[in-house]
Design an enzyme around this catalytic site. Structure first.
Site, PDB file in Angstrom:
ATOM      1  N   GLY A  76      49.664  33.518 -18.942  1.00 29.60           N
ATOM      2  CA  GLY A  76      51.157  33.954 -19.234  1.00 29.60           C
ATOM      3  C   GLY A  76      51.303  34.829 -20.395  1.00 29.60           C
ATOM      4  NE  ARG A 114      49.685  32.496 -11.344  1.00 27.27           N
ATOM      5  CZ  ARG A 114      49.686  31.436 -12.055  1.00 27.27           C
ATOM      6  NH1 ARG A 114      48.401  30.797 -12.413  1.00 27.27           N
ATOM      7  NH2 ARG A 114      50.708  30.894 -12.521  1.00 27.27           N
ATOM      8  CG  ASP A 155      44.456  25.579 -21.507  1.00 26.03           C
ATOM      9  OD1 ASP A 155      45.144  26.690 -20.877  1.00 26.03           O
ATOM     10  OD2 ASP A 155      44.833  24.347 -21.430  1.00 26.03           O
ATOM     11  CB  THR A 162      50.058  30.001 -24.966  1.00 26.46           C
ATOM     12  OG1 THR A 162      50.928  29.068 -24.550  1.00 26.46           O
ATOM     13  CG2 THR A 162      49.190  29.128 -26.090  1.00 26.46           C
ATOM     14  CG  ASP A 206      53.717  25.894 -23.543  1.00 20.52           C
ATOM     15  OD1 ASP A 206      55.160  26.102 -23.562  1.00 20.52           O
ATOM     16  OD2 ASP A 206      53.248  25.737 -22.384  1.00 20.52           O
ATOM     17  CG  ASP A 247      49.479  24.548 -24.873  1.00 17.91           C
ATOM     18  OD1 ASP A 247      49.169  25.663 -25.206  1.00 17.91           O
ATOM     19  OD2 ASP A 247      49.589  24.428 -23.794  1.00 17.91           O
ATOM     20  NE  ARG A 274      51.512  22.861 -16.889  1.00 15.46           N
ATOM     21  CZ  ARG A 274      51.059  23.886 -17.206  1.00 15.46           C
ATOM     22  NH1 ARG A 274      51.893  24.844 -17.054  1.00 15.46           N
ATOM     23  NH2 ARG A 274      49.756  24.132 -17.848  1.00 15.46           N
ATOM     24  CD  GLN A 289      62.252  28.387 -23.057  1.00 15.17           C
ATOM     25  OE1 GLN A 289      61.472  27.494 -23.727  1.00 15.17           O
ATOM     26  NE2 GLN A 289      62.204  28.058 -21.742  1.00 15.17           N
ATOM     27  NE  ARG A 290      55.244  32.141 -20.257  1.00 11.74           N
ATOM     28  CZ  ARG A 290      54.451  32.219 -19.135  1.00 11.74           C
ATOM     29  NH1 ARG A 290      54.428  33.220 -18.367  1.00 11.74           N
ATOM     30  NH2 ARG A 290      53.939  30.841 -18.745  1.00 11.74           N
TER      31      ARG A 290
END
Length: 329
Positions: free
Chosen positions: A15, A76, A107, A130, A132, A134, A176, A261-262
């Site tokens: 993403g 992808r 990741d 990213t 997130d 995370d 998520r 948000q991206r």
């Protein structure tokens, strides 16, 4: 410096996140400064398999530091998950004379890079991109700060409507598996309640919190919900129905911020962070290092094994949760 590496490939994968272009720019210009060739690989691993390469120099990255998304695109790639696909990617890199890689992503992108290195010994360095936040091994990932600013600005606007109509808004934000965006943006926007995967608030406490807000004279409320949060098995729309059933006086709405948000221009923080990370990534490769991720901890640029970055888990800020509880009193 490792003089065996005279050409570095850079690509974005997974993403998109604000700051990716700033990181690309940093990698390209660091290569130019150190008189190393740099090649942009378009569409991530798919472009690597197809040989979708373009030489990049300092001038080719003019005026991109302020742009969201990624000029190298992302896609992808199921073929890269196969041995045949990775073999084709390796052959394309060898044919183009690319000796090392900088991967900007999350990741999943890092997992592919680590496997590729194991099979073909291509040096790789990762830059965490990213929203997130995370990824283990860094306090901040590229795009997180910009996403927070976007979310807070959106909630500020939603509050205007909530106040005008005496409404309760559930605002769902990305996250998520982790609640970093929800927690930070919720505190920053003055949300009445924040629901995150790491802390199961429970339906009873949610109702009590909303009742307290009403009793204290608040005519509207904002509840920020991380998309991965599932209080008592209920998603954000089911939460809306539950509150309407138990507190009929509330006029409840749901706003899902989604992929907005991206997007958008990266914040100054993300632009500076990307610039620092890009320089470190190239320097690490030329020092003979590999399968490491660039991160920032205590405002110092660091290197963490990609294997640890993938397997490790980020921790939610307990102090910020405590602050949130106090602020929602």
């Amino acid at each position: 410096m490792n003089t065996n590496i005279d050409k570095i490939g850079v690509f974005t994968s997974g993403g998109d996140s604000p700051g990716m272009n700033a990181a690309i720019r940093s990698v390209v210009r660091t290569c130019a400064y150190l008189e190393i060739q740099c090649v942009g690989i378009y569409r991530g691993y798919q472009g690597m398999i197809e040989g979708d390469f373009k030489p990049m120099d300092a001038r080719s990255v003019n005026n991109i530091i302020n742009k969201g998304g990624t000029i190298l695109k992302s896609a992808r790639c199921s073929d890269f998950k196969t041995e045949e696909g990775r073999k084709k990617a390796y052959e394309q890199l060898v044919s183009a004379g690319i000796k090392a890689l900088v991967v900007i992503g999350g990741d999943g992108s890092f997992t592919g890079a680590m496997l590729f290195n194991k099979e073909y010994n291509i040096p790789v360095i990762g830059i965490p991109g990213t929203i997130d936040n995370d990824i283990f091994g860094t306090t901040y990932t590229l795009g997180f700060d910009t996403a927070l600013n976007t979310v807070v600005e959106s909630i500020d606007k939603i509050r205007d409507t909530a106040s005008s109509h005496n409404r309760l808004f559930f605002v769902e934000v990305m996250g998520r598996d982790v609640g970093h965006i929800a927690l930070n943006a919720g505190v920053g926007a003055g949300a009445e309640e924040i629901l995150i995967p790491e802390e199961n608030l429970g339906l009873d406490r949610l109702l009590e919190s909303l009742k307290r807000s009403d009793a204290s004279g608040k005519s509207s409320s904002i509840v920020v919900v991380a998309e991965g949060e599932n209080t008592a098995g209920k998603n954000v729309f089911q939460l809306k129905e539950y509150v309407e059933e138990h507190i009929p006086k509330y006029d409840v709405r749901v706003s899902v911020l989604g992929h907005m948000q991206r997007g958008g221009a990266p914040s100054c923080f993300d632009r500076v962070l990307a610039s620092r990370m890009g320089v470190k990534a190239v320097e690490a490769l030329l020092e003979g290092k590999s399968t490491l991720m660039v991160g920032i901890q205590d405002n110092n640029i660091t290197l963490t094994p990609i294997s640890e970055a993938i397997k490790g888990h980020t921790k939610i800020d307990k102090e910020l949760i405590r602050v949130s509880d106090i602020m929602t009193t």
